[in-house]
Design a protein around this motif. Structure first.
Motif, PDB file in Angstrom:
ATOM      1  N   LEU A 225       3.860  -4.533   5.283  1.00 41.32           N
ATOM      2  CA  LEU A 225       4.973  -4.175   6.177  1.00 41.32           C
ATOM      3  C   LEU A 225       4.582  -2.997   7.077  1.00 41.32           C
ATOM      4  CD1 LEU A 225       8.037  -4.550   3.768  1.00 41.32           C
ATOM      5  CD2 LEU A 225       7.606  -5.886   5.850  1.00 41.32           C
ATOM      6  N   ARG A 226       3.809  -2.060   6.519  1.00 39.38           N
ATOM      7  CA  ARG A 226       3.382  -0.907   7.335  1.00 39.38           C
ATOM      8  C   ARG A 226       2.560  -1.388   8.538  1.00 39.38           C
ATOM      9  NH1 ARG A 226       1.685   4.552   6.556  1.00 39.38           N
ATOM     10  NH2 ARG A 226       2.154   4.498   4.334  1.00 39.38           N
ATOM     11  N   ALA A 227       1.641  -2.341   8.289  1.00 42.60           N
ATOM     12  CA  ALA A 227       0.808  -2.851   9.382  1.00 42.60           C
ATOM     13  C   ALA A 227       1.685  -3.577  10.410  1.00 42.60           C
ATOM     14  CB  ALA A 227      -0.262  -3.786   8.821  1.00 42.60           C
ATOM     15  N   LYS A 228       2.690  -4.309   9.935  1.00 38.17           N
ATOM     16  CA  LYS A 228       3.580  -5.039  10.859  1.00 38.17           C
ATOM     17  C   LYS A 228       4.436  -4.065  11.660  1.00 38.17           C
ATOM     18  CE  LYS A 228       3.790  -8.625   7.448  1.00 38.17           C
ATOM     19  NZ  LYS A 228       4.632  -9.422   6.568  1.00 38.17           N
ATOM     20  N   ARG A 229       4.903  -3.014  10.985  1.00 32.52           N
ATOM     21  CA  ARG A 229       5.664  -1.975  11.690  1.00 32.52           C
ATOM     22  C   ARG A 229       4.821  -1.409  12.838  1.00 32.52           C
ATOM     23  NH1 ARG A 229       5.875   4.093   9.436  1.00 32.52           N
ATOM     24  NH2 ARG A 229       3.650   3.675   9.677  1.00 32.52           N
ATOM     25  N   ASP A 230       3.550  -1.076  12.524  1.00 29.69           N
ATOM     26  CA  ASP A 230       2.703  -0.453  13.545  1.00 29.69           C
ATOM     27  C   ASP A 230       2.475  -1.406  14.711  1.00 29.69           C
ATOM     28  OD1 ASP A 230       2.668   1.744  11.941  1.00 29.69           O
ATOM     29  OD2 ASP A 230       0.663   1.383  11.114  1.00 29.69           O
TER      30      ASP A 230
END
Ligand code: PLP
Length: 332
Positions: A225-230
């Motif tokens: 999710l962190r990578a998708k947020r970024d």
């Protein structure tokens, strides 16, 4: 089931909360926990402080219980952290409950440790209950896991609302809970027994397995999710007229698109932008105003999906913004 209530009570240690099974009421999802808490705490005429923008259910349950929602603003310049002064100045002798949602739907904002301490102090000085909606508590990118209920003097006046829908992706299983002072569990249990009897037993076993089993699936999901947020925040902020704070939790971002809307000469609101994005670009987002008037000029995007879908969504938003810049007022 005592075993599930016990597993939930133990799991609270990761957020610094000490509780026993006596403090836990299991419900079919976090929503019934919220609903029954509101019915247990709010009397007609009570004022309840609710975030704006915020999860729309807060307003519904407060009104259903006969209370009056009083909105406190959250804004992008503070990365949507609750604003202690703004909350303090809305407290009156009728204020009974403060609703906090950390991490926050729809913005992904969180409260700093200092904010939480100041809010705990406010609650004690004004004798308020706190409903702390922590359903996104496992989905944080700042490495923190905290709860206002862990602060001195707060476990007696806080109801934590939580569940398995987000951190364990068990939305359809309908499993949630409330954690509260033992003095409140009788009222809550009466409401649950007379309403739904209980939560399906096999689902309660699944909850025990989720809590007691390895947690690497949650860690992996949060890293993804962190990578998708970024990816999403980078793509959105590259569009002229859109700004977007990088959310510290949950799986939503809440871009401010007012720069784009202004270029349409007032022809579009965030709601009509969202409608056109769906109708013309087949991309579903929510208008910020679906979460209260404080969401004006914003969209809520959920990034709990595949990166390729997010790339497609970004391309769709770029196409709509391009079309609006070429023809700001729709003629069709
Ligand atoms: N609280 C917030 C802030 C939410 O966003 C949601 C779901 O969207 C819920 C509670 C309800 O979760 P559940 O599926 O456990 O009822």
């Amino acid at each position: 089931m005592p075993e599930l209530r016990d597993a939930i009570a133990r799991s609270l240690a990761t957020r610094g909360v000490r509780a026993t099974a006596e403090n836990v009421v299991v419900t079919p999802g976090a929503k019934p926990a919220l609903f029954c808490t509101a019915l247990s705490l709010i009397a007609p005429g009570d004022e309840v402080l609710c975030p704006d923008p915020g999860f729309p259910i807060y307003e519904s349950v407060v009104r259903f219980a006969g209370g009056r929602p009083v909105y406190y603003p959250l804004d992008e310049t503070r990365e949507f952290a609750p604003h202690v002064e703004a909350i303090a100045e809305r407290i009156t002798p009728r204020t009974r409950v403060l609703i906090l949602n950390v991490p926050h739907n729809p913005t992904g904002g969180v409260a700093t440790a200092r904010d939480l301490a100041a809010l705990a102090d406010l609650a004690q000085r004004h004798d308020l209950w706190v409903i702390s909606d922590e359903v996104y508590g496992q989905i944080r990118y700042d490495g923190r896991r905290d709860s206002i209920a862990a602060l001195p003097g707060m476990s007696d006046r806080t109801v934590i609302v939580d569940g398995f829908s987000k951190g364990y992706s068990m939305t359809g299983w309908r499993l949630g809970y409330g954690v509260m002072p033992a003095s409140l569990t009788d009222a809550m249990t009466t409401l649950i027994i007379n309403n739904v009897s209980c939560t399906a037993t096999f689902v309660q076993y699944a909850g025990i397995a989720a809590l007691m089993g390895p947690q690497d699936a949650v860690t992996r999901m949060v890293a993804g999710l962190r990578a998708k947020r970024d990816l999403l925040v980078r793509g959105l902020t590259a569009i002229d007229g859109i700004s977007c704070a990088s959310p510290a939790g949950a799986f939503y971002c809440f871009p401010d698109i007012s720069g784009v809307l202004e270029r349409t000469g007032g022809g579009l609101t965030c709601k009509s932008f969202a409608e056109r994005l769906l109708a013309e670009q087949h991309t579903a987002v929510l208008a910020g105003t679906a979460f209260g008037p404080g969401g004006e000029g914003h969209l809520r995007l959920c990034y709990a999906t595949e990166p390729a879908e997010l790339e497609r969504a970004l391309a769709a938003i770029r196409r709509l913004v391009g079309a609006l810049d070429r023809a700001p007022v729709r003629t069709a």
